[in-house]
Design an enzyme around this catalytic site. Sequence first.
Site, PDB file in Angstrom:
ATOM      1  NE  ARG A  58      20.556 -60.002  26.682  1.00  0.00           N
ATOM      2  CZ  ARG A  58      20.011 -59.664  27.857  1.00  0.00           C
ATOM      3  NH1 ARG A  58      20.781 -59.311  28.871  1.00  0.00           N
ATOM      4  NH2 ARG A  58      18.719 -59.690  28.035  1.00  0.00           N
ATOM      5  CE1 TYR A 113      35.852 -76.892  15.099  1.00  0.00           C
ATOM      6  CE2 TYR A 113      34.017 -76.352  16.544  1.00  0.00           C
ATOM      7  CZ  TYR A 113      35.329 -76.175  16.159  1.00  0.00           C
ATOM      8  OH  TYR A 113      36.100 -75.281  16.841  1.00  0.00           O
ATOM      9  CG  ASP A 185      29.404 -75.920  10.922  1.00  0.00           C
ATOM     10  OD1 ASP A 185      29.770 -74.971  10.199  1.00  0.00           O
ATOM     11  OD2 ASP A 185      29.963 -76.213  11.996  1.00  0.00           O
ATOM     12  CE  LYS A 210      37.395 -71.674  12.323  1.00  0.00           C
ATOM     13  NZ  LYS A 210      36.515 -72.818  12.436  1.00  0.00           N
TER      14      LYS A 210
HETATM   15  C1  LIG Z   1      35.884 -73.279  13.704  1.00  0.00           C
HETATM   16  C2  LIG Z   1      34.645 -74.001  13.452  1.00  0.00           C
HETATM   17  C3  LIG Z   1      33.581 -73.887  14.327  1.00  0.00           C
HETATM   18  C4  LIG Z   1      33.669 -73.123  15.628  1.00  0.00           C
HETATM   19  O1  LIG Z   1      33.887 -71.766  15.444  1.00  0.00           O
HETATM   20  P1  LIG Z   1      34.518 -70.855  16.617  1.00  0.00           P
HETATM   21  O2  LIG Z   1      34.209 -69.478  16.188  1.00  0.00           O
HETATM   22  O3  LIG Z   1      35.981 -71.174  16.643  1.00  0.00           O
HETATM   23  O4  LIG Z   1      33.830 -71.240  17.889  1.00  0.00           O
HETATM   24  C5  LIG Z   1      32.411 -74.539  14.002  1.00  0.00           C
HETATM   25  N1  LIG Z   1      32.303 -75.276  12.885  1.00  0.00           N
HETATM   26  C6  LIG Z   1      33.314 -75.417  12.022  1.00  0.00           C
HETATM   27  C7  LIG Z   1      33.128 -76.236  10.803  1.00  0.00           C
HETATM   28  C8  LIG Z   1      34.527 -74.792  12.285  1.00  0.00           C
HETATM   29  O5  LIG Z   1      35.539 -74.955  11.447  1.00  0.00           O
END
Ligand SMILES: *Cc1c(COP(=O)(O)O)cnc(C)c1O
Length: 394
Positions: A58, A113, A185, A210
């Site tokens: 882990r 988000y 973020d 992403k």
């Molecule tokens: C998609 C996204 C998330 C969450 O990511 P996941 O891997 O789908 O949980 C968080 N913040 C932003 C800005 C996003 O576009």
Amino acid sequence: MDSSPPSPQQAETRLVTSGRDTKAQKGFVNPPVFHGSTVLYPTAEDLHAHRGEFTYGRHGTPTTVAFQDTLMALEGPQCAGVGIVPSGLSAISTTLLSVLRTGDHLLVCDNVYRPSRNFCNGMLARLGIETTYFDPMIGAGIEKLFKPNTRVVLVEAPGSQSFEMPDIRAIAEVAHARDALVIDDNTWATPLYHRSLEQGVDISMQAATKYIGGHSDIMFGTISANAKAWPQIVEGIRLLGVCAGPDDVFLALRGLRTLSVRLAQHHRSGLDMARWLAARPEVARVLHPGLETDPGHAIWKRDFTGASGLFSIVLKPAPQKAVDTMLNTLKLFGMGFSWGGFESLAIPFDCDAYRTATKWAPGGPTLRLHIGLESTDDLKNDLDRGFAALKAAM
Ligand SMILES: *Cc1c(COP(=O)(O)O)cnc(C)c1O
């Protein structure tokens, strides 16, 4: 022989050279995938002391270390460590749980988000942690929202549906004067185009699902922290027991190696499409901070070195059924939520359904577009057909 120290490398070079140990990999360029839970200790003394480069599945493998070293090199010298978690949302929840306690107050940008809001309104509220949402354009005016127990400010620059660009530097100055942490973020720009840790952010998170993954095939999250915040993040990750699967770590590392060429293309194609859309008679407004006419453009120019391929458009008033007909007509733009892959996407959205600090009144139907790596000529032809279908259905 030249004995001068190597000059600091550009980000593109660091993405390629960091985290590689050719000798340990018997000459191969990439590290292998380690499927592993048990790590054996050579002696009882080592076991007692938990001594060893790797101690438990882990807590990481040589592949995770290669990933962490590469992302750290991209983030810059302020980065004290990179935590790996199973998704972007887990990066948000793990970070907030690591730095907040019962009785604390946090300030959250109204354009974050939506699942981040759900986490604050659900689990944090249950733990006795209070959230206040603020206007993304508030700047230094955020000062008046601070309470004696405000510990954290969470921002997203720009918000991934409405694309307002908060002034992170101004917000961070106020937050640090009040001894609060700033969390960003940074999924939209990635640290390649926004080195947020250098601009007053203490913890920069990403949905690596992403652009870092880049191929719509993994779920992955990262938490980069400065020296002040890193000990809390390490402790939080350990206590919560979060980690990512070994194949996803490998794919995330592979994604980092080509991030610069993919993002450069998303930047170019995204701006090209945004400009083309701004001139269309069906479009009332394009929400893209890279456009000179955008209210967030000055901050984007000051703090960012590029844009990714995600932005939104406001259509002139049209019935939802006609917009649905347009979406159903598109062939290259798929309908899906998770962006950052090689393919183009188009989805309708409605910020008004959840915003609380600001009124969202765009004046027409809104679509969020992700511009993938297809030819922009083909993407324009696809949208041409979509707009024709929209008009025919009005
Ligand atoms: C998609 C996204 C998330 C969450 O990511 P996941 O891997 O789908 O949980 C968080 N913040 C932003 C800005 C996003 O576009």
